[in-house]
Design a protein around this motif. Structure first.
Motif, PDB file in Angstrom:
ATOM      1  N   ALA A   1       0.830  -1.201   0.000  1.00  0.00           N
ATOM      2  CA  ALA A   1       0.000   0.000   0.000  1.00  0.00           C
ATOM      3  C   ALA A   1       0.868   1.255   0.000  1.00  0.00           C
ATOM      4  O   ALA A   1       0.533   2.253  -0.649  1.00  0.00           O
ATOM      5  N   LEU A   2       1.994   1.218   0.706  1.00  0.00           N
ATOM      6  CA  LEU A   2       2.869   2.392   0.748  1.00  0.00           C
ATOM      7  C   LEU A   2       3.555   2.605  -0.599  1.00  0.00           C
ATOM      8  O   LEU A   2       3.730   3.743  -1.048  1.00  0.00           O
ATOM      9  N   HIS A   3       3.953   1.525  -1.263  1.00  0.00           N
ATOM     10  CA  HIS A   3       4.460   1.651  -2.635  1.00  0.00           C
ATOM     11  C   HIS A   3       3.408   2.332  -3.515  1.00  0.00           C
ATOM     12  O   HIS A   3       3.731   3.217  -4.322  1.00  0.00           O
ATOM     13  N   ALA A   4       2.156   1.885  -3.385  1.00  0.00           N
ATOM     14  CA  ALA A   4       1.082   2.424  -4.212  1.00  0.00           C
ATOM     15  C   ALA A   4       0.871   3.904  -3.942  1.00  0.00           C
ATOM     16  O   ALA A   4       0.693   4.701  -4.873  1.00  0.00           O
ATOM     17  N   ALA A   5       0.882   4.304  -2.662  1.00  0.00           N
ATOM     18  CA  ALA A   5       0.703   5.712  -2.316  1.00  0.00           C
ATOM     19  C   ALA A   5       1.847   6.559  -2.864  1.00  0.00           C
ATOM     20  O   ALA A   5       1.633   7.656  -3.387  1.00  0.00           O
ATOM     21  N   VAL A   6       3.075   6.044  -2.760  1.00  0.00           N
ATOM     22  CA  VAL A   6       4.233   6.766  -3.289  1.00  0.00           C
ATOM     23  C   VAL A   6       4.126   6.895  -4.799  1.00  0.00           C
ATOM     24  O   VAL A   6       4.333   7.975  -5.364  1.00  0.00           O
ATOM     25  N   ALA A   7       3.784   5.799  -5.474  1.00  0.00           N
ATOM     26  CA  ALA A   7       3.658   5.820  -6.937  1.00  0.00           C
ATOM     27  C   ALA A   7       2.594   6.815  -7.380  1.00  0.00           C
ATOM     28  O   ALA A   7       2.730   7.460  -8.425  1.00  0.00           O
ATOM     29  N   GLY A   8       1.519   6.936  -6.594  1.00  0.00           N
ATOM     30  CA  GLY A   8       0.441   7.852  -6.930  1.00  0.00           C
ATOM     31  C   GLY A   8       0.648   9.269  -6.454  1.00  0.00           C
ATOM     32  O   GLY A   8      -0.181  10.139  -6.722  1.00  0.00           O
ATOM     33  N   GLY A   9       1.747   9.517  -5.735  1.00  0.00           N
ATOM     34  CA  GLY A   9       2.038  10.860  -5.245  1.00  0.00           C
ATOM     35  C   GLY A   9       1.124  11.316  -4.133  1.00  0.00           C
ATOM     36  O   GLY A   9       0.957  12.517  -3.905  1.00  0.00           O
ATOM     37  N   SER A  10       0.520  10.367  -3.402  1.00  0.00           N
ATOM     38  CA  SER A  10      -0.440  10.717  -2.350  1.00  0.00           C
ATOM     39  C   SER A  10       0.238  10.782  -0.981  1.00  0.00           C
ATOM     40  O   SER A  10       0.411   9.769  -0.308  1.00  0.00           O
ATOM     41  N   GLN A  11       0.598  11.987  -0.560  1.00  0.00           N
ATOM     42  CA  GLN A  11       1.232  12.161   0.732  1.00  0.00           C
ATOM     43  C   GLN A  11       0.252  11.913   1.883  1.00  0.00           C
ATOM     44  O   GLN A  11       0.635  11.396   2.931  1.00  0.00           O
TER      45      GLN A  11
ATOM     46  N   LEU B   1      -1.085   8.379   6.536  1.00  0.00           N
ATOM     47  CA  LEU B   1      -2.024   7.466   7.191  1.00  0.00           C
ATOM     48  C   LEU B   1      -1.409   6.086   7.359  1.00  0.00           C
ATOM     49  O   LEU B   1      -1.489   5.470   8.429  1.00  0.00           O
ATOM     50  N   LEU B   2      -0.755   5.590   6.303  1.00  0.00           N
ATOM     51  CA  LEU B   2      -0.137   4.270   6.366  1.00  0.00           C
ATOM     52  C   LEU B   2       1.024   4.235   7.343  1.00  0.00           C
ATOM     53  O   LEU B   2       1.214   3.241   8.060  1.00  0.00           O
ATOM     54  N   LEU B   3       1.797   5.321   7.402  1.00  0.00           N
ATOM     55  CA  LEU B   3       2.905   5.376   8.363  1.00  0.00           C
ATOM     56  C   LEU B   3       2.380   5.387   9.798  1.00  0.00           C
ATOM     57  O   LEU B   3       2.975   4.781  10.693  1.00  0.00           O
ATOM     58  N   LEU B   4       1.257   6.056  10.003  1.00  0.00           N
ATOM     59  CA  LEU B   4       0.680   6.102  11.345  1.00  0.00           C
ATOM     60  C   LEU B   4       0.224   4.710  11.790  1.00  0.00           C
ATOM     61  O   LEU B   4       0.455   4.306  12.936  1.00  0.00           O
ATOM     62  N   LEU B   5      -0.379   3.967  10.881  1.00  0.00           N
ATOM     63  CA  LEU B   5      -1.000   2.699  11.251  1.00  0.00           C
ATOM     64  C   LEU B   5      -0.070   1.497  11.163  1.00  0.00           C
ATOM     65  O   LEU B   5      -0.323   0.488  11.815  1.00  0.00           O
ATOM     66  N   SER B   6       0.991   1.594  10.365  1.00  0.00           N
ATOM     67  CA  SER B   6       1.772   0.381  10.123  1.00  0.00           C
ATOM     68  C   SER B   6       3.272   0.607  10.027  1.00  0.00           C
ATOM     69  O   SER B   6       3.982  -0.162   9.388  1.00  0.00           O
ATOM     70  N   SER B   7       3.759   1.665  10.679  1.00  0.00           N
ATOM     71  CA  SER B   7       5.204   1.872  10.750  1.00  0.00           C
ATOM     72  C   SER B   7       5.583   2.209  12.191  1.00  0.00           C
ATOM     73  O   SER B   7       4.713   2.440  13.036  1.00  0.00           O
ATOM     74  N   ASN B   8       6.879   2.255  12.421  1.00  0.00           N
ATOM     75  CA  ASN B   8       7.382   2.618  13.743  1.00  0.00           C
ATOM     76  C   ASN B   8       7.954   4.030  13.755  1.00  0.00           C
ATOM     77  O   ASN B   8       8.714   4.386  14.670  1.00  0.00           O
TER      78      ASN B   8
ATOM     79  N   PHE C   1       5.339  13.319  12.955  1.00  0.00           N
ATOM     80  CA  PHE C   1       4.137  13.564  12.168  1.00  0.00           C
ATOM     81  C   PHE C   1       3.706  15.026  12.270  1.00  0.00           C
ATOM     82  O   PHE C   1       3.711  15.606  13.366  1.00  0.00           O
ATOM     83  N   PRO C   2       3.324  15.640  11.149  1.00  0.00           N
ATOM     84  CA  PRO C   2       2.791  17.004  11.198  1.00  0.00           C
ATOM     85  C   PRO C   2       1.556  17.064  12.091  1.00  0.00           C
ATOM     86  O   PRO C   2       0.730  16.140  12.081  1.00  0.00           O
ATOM     87  N   PRO C   3       1.400  18.122  12.873  1.00  0.00           N
ATOM     88  CA  PRO C   3       0.244  18.230  13.774  1.00  0.00           C
ATOM     89  C   PRO C   3      -1.088  18.061  13.057  1.00  0.00           C
ATOM     90  O   PRO C   3      -2.019  17.456  13.608  1.00  0.00           O
ATOM     91  N   GLN C   4      -1.178  18.579  11.831  1.00  0.00           N
ATOM     92  CA  GLN C   4      -2.455  18.486  11.125  1.00  0.00           C
ATOM     93  C   GLN C   4      -2.792  17.043  10.770  1.00  0.00           C
ATOM     94  O   GLN C   4      -3.962  16.661  10.696  1.00  0.00           O
ATOM     95  N   VAL C   5      -1.772  16.206  10.556  1.00  0.00           N
ATOM     96  CA  VAL C   5      -1.996  14.795  10.256  1.00  0.00           C
ATOM     97  C   VAL C   5      -2.562  14.089  11.476  1.00  0.00           C
ATOM     98  O   VAL C   5      -3.528  13.330  11.403  1.00  0.00           O
ATOM     99  N   LEU C   6      -1.968  14.359  12.640  1.00  0.00           N
ATOM    100  CA  LEU C   6      -2.452  13.735  13.874  1.00  0.00           C
ATOM    101  C   LEU C   6      -3.847  14.228  14.230  1.00  0.00           C
ATOM    102  O   LEU C   6      -4.678  13.455  14.722  1.00  0.00           O
ATOM    103  N   ALA C   7      -4.103  15.502  13.964  1.00  0.00           N
ATOM    104  CA  ALA C   7      -5.426  16.058  14.263  1.00  0.00           C
ATOM    105  C   ALA C   7      -6.486  15.409  13.380  1.00  0.00           C
ATOM    106  O   ALA C   7      -7.588  15.067  13.846  1.00  0.00           O
TER     107      ALA C   7
END
Length: 270
Positions: free
Chosen positions: A184-194, A199-206, A212-218
């Motif tokens: 999924a992260l490859h797909a997001a990178v390929a599609g340019g979707s930050q 979201l994927l880093l929050l749920l499935s990375s360390n 994380f930017p405050p607006q992402v966490l909010a």
């Protein structure tokens, strides 16, 4: 192409469709600008060029077996220009008429998904990540938009973000078995979707939450999304590699552009 009957079911080569609910997996299915709510009858004719037999698309999918025509037993595979295999067909459906279409990729995909239906949802998830459709990604992770509504485990309200022990596949870490093993992260990178990447880093990375930017966490808090407590024991999505051995970070380095700040801050580094 003369209209005849399906070699499998022997019915006329037409099908009733609802233009609001077309089968997007059918070859060359096209969206109609007409907004008709009642089912309409349209042609549905797949002619295998090698033997001349005609099928409904779904009948061919149901009967298809590797290299032979399900009806007459003739070989339907020929050599493609690149040296591989192809199954050429003439198609007449609501999208019009097409000659000499190679349907082997679609047949192979549908055959695989018929054997492993649980992967259909995972591949749809990858496509939403590639498209940057955050709402659809979140809905799938929270158990919505489930085509397999008869699966009682999904109907119990289990959150796919919090556990992968109740399901045969961890959707967040699924890698495309029919494609290039992209995650999924490859797909997001390929599609340019930050946004999807965060979201994927929050749920499935360390990655440390302080990165994380405050607006992402909010936004995650607004959506009711939080990092699972057992994430440290799971595979970090940033470490997954596609069939070329590339991590999402390596793919981002290849693409550059919007990913330059990510590379500089090593947000994609496992």
């Amino acid at each position: 192409m003369a209209t005849t009957v399906c070699a499998a079911c022997h019915d006329r080569l037409v099908v009733e469709i609802d233009l609001h609910d077309q089968d997007l997996d059918a070859p060359s299915a096209s969206s109609s600008a007409a907004a008709a709510s009642a089912p309409q009858t349209v042609q549905d004719d797949i002619q295998l060029i090698a033997c001349g037999c005609h099928y409904h698309w779904q009948c061919l999918l149901d009967a298809y077996s590797i290299t032979e025509c399900p009806s007459c037993g003739a070989s339907i595979v020929s050599q493609a220009p690149d040296g591989g295999q192809q199954v050429l067909s003439n198609i007449v459906n609501e999208g019009g008429t097409q000659q000499g279409v190679d349907i082997l990729p679609l047949l192979s995909e549908e055959g695989y998904l018929k054997a492993y239906p649980e992967e259909r949802k995972c591949r749809a998830f990858l496509e939403f990540c590639r498209q940057g459709d955050v709402e659809a990604v979140v809905e799938m992770l929270q158990g919505g938009d489930d085509d397999d509504s008869d699966d009682e485990e999904d109907d119990e309200g289990e959150d796919a973000m919090d556990t992968d022990t109740d399901a045969p596949i961890d959707m967040l870490r699924y890698q495309d078995a029919l494609g290039d093993q992209s995650s999924a992260l490859h797909a997001a990178v390929a599609g340019g979707s930050q946004e999807v990447a965060w979201l994927l880093l929050l749920l499935s990375s360390n990655l440390d939450l302080s990165q994380f930017p405050p607006q992402v966490l909010a936004e995650a808090k607004r959506l009711g999304i939080a990092r699972p407590d057992d994430q440290p024991a799971k595979v970090d999505i940033r470490s997954l590699r596609d069939d070329e051995g590339r991590t999402p970070e390596a793919l981002a380095a290849l693409l550059g552009g919007v990913w330059q700040p990510w590379l500089a801050n090593r947000w994609l580094a496992a």
